[in-house]
Design a protein around this motif. Structure first.
Motif, mmCIF file in Angstrom:
data_model
loop_
_atom_site.group_PDB
_atom_site.id
_atom_site.type_symbol
_atom_site.label_atom_id
_atom_site.label_comp_id
_atom_site.label_asym_id
_atom_site.label_seq_id
_atom_site.Cartn_x
_atom_site.Cartn_y
_atom_site.Cartn_z
ATOM 1 N N PRO A 91 0.827 -1.214 0.000
ATOM 2 C CA PRO A 91 0.000 0.000 0.000
ATOM 3 C C PRO A 91 0.860 1.262 0.000
ATOM 4 C CG PRO A 91 -0.849 -1.590 1.579
ATOM 5 C CD PRO A 91 0.478 -2.117 1.112
ATOM 6 N N ASP A 92 0.391 2.285 -0.717
ATOM 7 C CA ASP A 92 1.134 3.543 -0.787
ATOM 8 C C ASP A 92 1.079 4.310 0.524
ATOM 9 O OD1 ASP A 92 1.830 3.084 -3.445
ATOM 10 O OD2 ASP A 92 0.005 4.046 -4.200
ATOM 11 N N THR A 93 0.025 4.112 1.296
ATOM 12 C CA THR A 93 -0.121 4.809 2.572
ATOM 13 C C THR A 93 -0.296 3.790 3.690
ATOM 14 O OG1 THR A 93 -2.526 4.961 2.284
ATOM 15 C CG2 THR A 93 -1.194 6.811 1.481
ATOM 16 N N ARG A 94 0.021 4.207 4.898
ATOM 17 C CA ARG A 94 -0.110 3.331 6.053
ATOM 18 C C ARG A 94 -1.583 3.031 6.328
ATOM 19 N NH1 ARG A 94 4.416 2.820 9.335
ATOM 20 N NH2 ARG A 94 6.172 4.159 8.807
ATOM 21 N N LEU A 95 -1.848 1.772 6.631
ATOM 22 C CA LEU A 95 -3.209 1.382 6.988
ATOM 23 C C LEU A 95 -3.412 1.562 8.481
ATOM 24 C CD1 LEU A 95 -3.427 -1.899 4.899
ATOM 25 C CD2 LEU A 95 -4.333 0.348 4.298
ATOM 26 N N ASN A 96 -4.624 1.887 8.862
ATOM 27 C CA ASN A 96 -4.933 2.086 10.275
ATOM 28 C C ASN A 96 -4.900 0.763 11.025
ATOM 29 O OD1 ASN A 96 -5.396 4.853 9.841
ATOM 30 N ND2 ASN A 96 -7.531 4.473 9.267
ATOM 31 N N ASP A 97 -4.692 0.835 12.325
ATOM 32 C CA ASP A 97 -4.777 -0.356 13.158
ATOM 33 C C ASP A 97 -6.186 -0.935 13.085
ATOM 34 O OD1 ASP A 97 -2.205 0.213 13.881
ATOM 35 O OD2 ASP A 97 -2.535 0.054 16.033
ATOM 36 N N GLY A 98 -6.270 -2.247 13.113
ATOM 37 C CA GLY A 98 -7.567 -2.901 13.076
ATOM 38 C C GLY A 98 -7.618 -4.001 12.028
ATOM 39 N N ALA B 28 -12.635 -8.887 -16.568
ATOM 40 C CA ALA B 28 -12.356 -8.921 -15.129
ATOM 41 C C ALA B 28 -12.889 -10.194 -14.508
ATOM 42 C CB ALA B 28 -12.965 -7.708 -14.442
ATOM 43 N N SER B 29 -12.126 -10.734 -13.587
ATOM 44 C CA SER B 29 -12.554 -11.936 -12.871
ATOM 45 C C SER B 29 -13.549 -11.560 -11.778
ATOM 46 C CB SER B 29 -11.338 -12.617 -12.236
ATOM 47 O OG SER B 29 -10.873 -11.842 -11.122
ATOM 48 N N VAL B 30 -14.110 -12.603 -11.157
ATOM 49 C CA VAL B 30 -14.892 -12.343 -9.963
ATOM 50 C C VAL B 30 -13.919 -11.989 -8.838
ATOM 51 C CG1 VAL B 30 -16.754 -13.891 -10.647
ATOM 52 C CG2 VAL B 30 -14.842 -14.785 -9.309
ATOM 53 N N GLU B 31 -14.442 -11.398 -7.791
ATOM 54 C CA GLU B 31 -13.611 -10.985 -6.666
ATOM 55 C C GLU B 31 -13.163 -12.208 -5.864
ATOM 56 O OE1 GLU B 31 -13.819 -7.492 -3.217
ATOM 57 O OE2 GLU B 31 -15.635 -8.281 -4.147
ATOM 58 N N SER B 32 -11.923 -12.185 -5.420
ATOM 59 C CA SER B 32 -11.392 -13.308 -4.639
ATOM 60 C C SER B 32 -12.042 -13.354 -3.262
ATOM 61 C CB SER B 32 -9.878 -13.148 -4.456
ATOM 62 O OG SER B 32 -9.596 -12.079 -3.551
ATOM 63 N N ASP B 33 -11.785 -14.463 -2.558
ATOM 64 C CA ASP B 33 -12.180 -14.534 -1.154
ATOM 65 C C ASP B 33 -11.360 -13.520 -0.356
ATOM 66 O OD1 ASP B 33 -13.997 -16.576 -1.592
ATOM 67 O OD2 ASP B 33 -12.503 -18.156 -1.251
ATOM 68 N N PRO B 34 -11.907 -12.997 0.726
ATOM 69 C CA PRO B 34 -11.164 -12.020 1.520
ATOM 70 C C PRO B 34 -9.985 -12.653 2.249
ATOM 71 C CG PRO B 34 -13.234 -12.557 2.594
ATOM 72 C CD PRO B 34 -13.267 -13.215 1.249
ATOM 73 N N TYR B 35 -8.941 -11.884 2.430
ATOM 74 C CA TYR B 35 -7.740 -12.295 3.172
ATOM 75 C C TYR B 35 -7.586 -11.312 4.325
ATOM 76 C CZ TYR B 35 -2.959 -13.909 3.996
ATOM 77 O OH TYR B 35 -1.813 -14.440 4.550
ATOM 78 N N LEU B 36 -7.812 -11.805 5.540
ATOM 79 C CA LEU B 36 -7.840 -10.939 6.720
ATOM 80 C C LEU B 36 -6.446 -10.722 7.288
ATOM 81 C CD1 LEU B 36 -9.321 -9.415 9.013
ATOM 82 C CD2 LEU B 36 -9.522 -11.632 10.185
ATOM 83 N N ILE B 37 -6.111 -9.475 7.500
ATOM 84 C CA ILE B 37 -4.892 -9.102 8.225
ATOM 85 C C ILE B 37 -5.289 -8.131 9.325
ATOM 86 C CG2 ILE B 37 -2.701 -7.860 8.111
ATOM 87 C CD1 ILE B 37 -2.293 -8.880 5.335
ATOM 88 N N ILE B 38 -4.835 -8.405 10.532
ATOM 89 C CA ILE B 38 -5.104 -7.518 11.668
ATOM 90 C C ILE B 38 -3.843 -6.716 11.940
ATOM 91 C CG2 ILE B 38 -5.793 -7.396 14.085
ATOM 92 C CD1 ILE B 38 -7.030 -10.198 13.712
ATOM 93 N N ILE B 39 -3.928 -5.413 11.769
ATOM 94 C CA ILE B 39 -2.773 -4.545 11.960
ATOM 95 C C ILE B 39 -2.787 -3.981 13.373
ATOM 96 C CG2 ILE B 39 -1.674 -2.394 11.227
ATOM 97 C CD1 ILE B 39 -2.581 -2.977 8.417
ATOM 98 N N ASP B 40 -1.656 -4.114 14.040
ATOM 99 C CA ASP B 40 -1.495 -3.624 15.408
ATOM 100 C C ASP B 40 -0.106 -3.023 15.517
ATOM 101 O OD1 ASP B 40 -1.275 -3.103 18.086
ATOM 102 O OD2 ASP B 40 -1.345 -5.194 18.729
#
Length: 243
Positions: free
Chosen positions: A17-24, A39-51
């Motif tokens: 990402p070009d900018t920092r993502l918020n915590d959460g 365009a393809s269908v959207e992929s399944d979500p990939y969860l990342i928790i930023i702390d």
């Protein structure tokens, strides 16, 4: 959308990402577009928790002496004869507490759901001054500022003429660790550890019979392992020196 990346000839891609993502919590998804613009269908979500927030500093609340004739809590600045006092305190729940002695890490402990932690030094502390501190490390790897300091003086047995046996190290699976007087062990050759005056020759006896000797180091520490296996039963070890 937060950006795009071109797929390489092996089908791999990477994106920062070009900018920092918020915590959460952040659920990332991707859509692939081919050269024709399909365009393809959207992929399944990939969860990342930023702390990125460091945990609060832990506390060292108590240091307990459970060896010798005088036992109980050690107050800051006290003198103790327990080379393996029980150290306890609080920190962020389910975090890792890093314990330091004079700025050098001596071990780690995990807090429980209530934030409590307990630690016993292994190997035993050396005679002299000690200044304990601790830091907390959360699951994301953030490390806190240091805790309060807790200092004390250790004189683990012995005087000008008498050495001490601090404990015996059990190295056989099932109960690996330090043994104290009266403990049970499945190690028939436990390593005795103790203190004496620097460079003194310490003579070891088992059940009243002299079985060996060892020279204390320049700082007064010594260790000794029985040369042969001891039979099952109770064994009394004695360390002595001759001037």
């Amino acid at each position: 959308p937060i950006g795009s990346a071109r797929v390489d000839e092996n089908g791999g891609w990477r994106f920062t990402p070009d900018t920092r993502l918020n915590d959460g919590d952040h659920n990332f998804t991707v859509i692939v577009t081919d050269p024709a613009g399909n365009a393809s269908v959207e992929s399944d979500p990939y969860l990342i928790i930023i702390d990125t927030k460091e945990p609060n500093a832990p506390t060292i609340d108590s240091v307990i002496d459970d060896q010798g004739t005088v036992t109980g809590p050690i107050n800051p600045g006290d003198v103790t004869d327990d080379a393996q006092p029980q150290i306890s305190g609080t920190a962020e729940a389910n975090s890792t507490v890093i314990i330091y002695d004079d700025g050098v890490e001596i071990g780690r402990a995990t807090t429980n759901a209530a934030g409590a932690w307990v630690f016993t030094p292994v190997p035993p502390l050396l005679n002299g001054s000690h200044n304990l501190t601790a830091k907390a490390q959360d699951a994301a790897g953030n490390i806190s500022v240091p805790s309060n300091e807790f200092g004390f003086e250790l004189i683990s047995g012995g005087n000008a003429t008498a050495p001490s046996i601090i404990g015996a190290w059990d190295n056989i699976e099932g109960h690996v660790g330090m043994l104290h007087g009266g403990d049970l062990t499945n190690d028939s050759r436990p390593e005795l550890r103790g203190s004496a005056q620097p460079n003194q020759v310490v003579t070891l006896s088992v059940d009243g019979v002299v079985v060996g000797s060892v020279t204390a180091s320049s700082t007064g520490e010594w260790s000794w392992t029985p040369p042969v296996k001891l039979p099952d039963g109770t064994h009394n070890f004695v360390a002595s020196v001759t001037d």
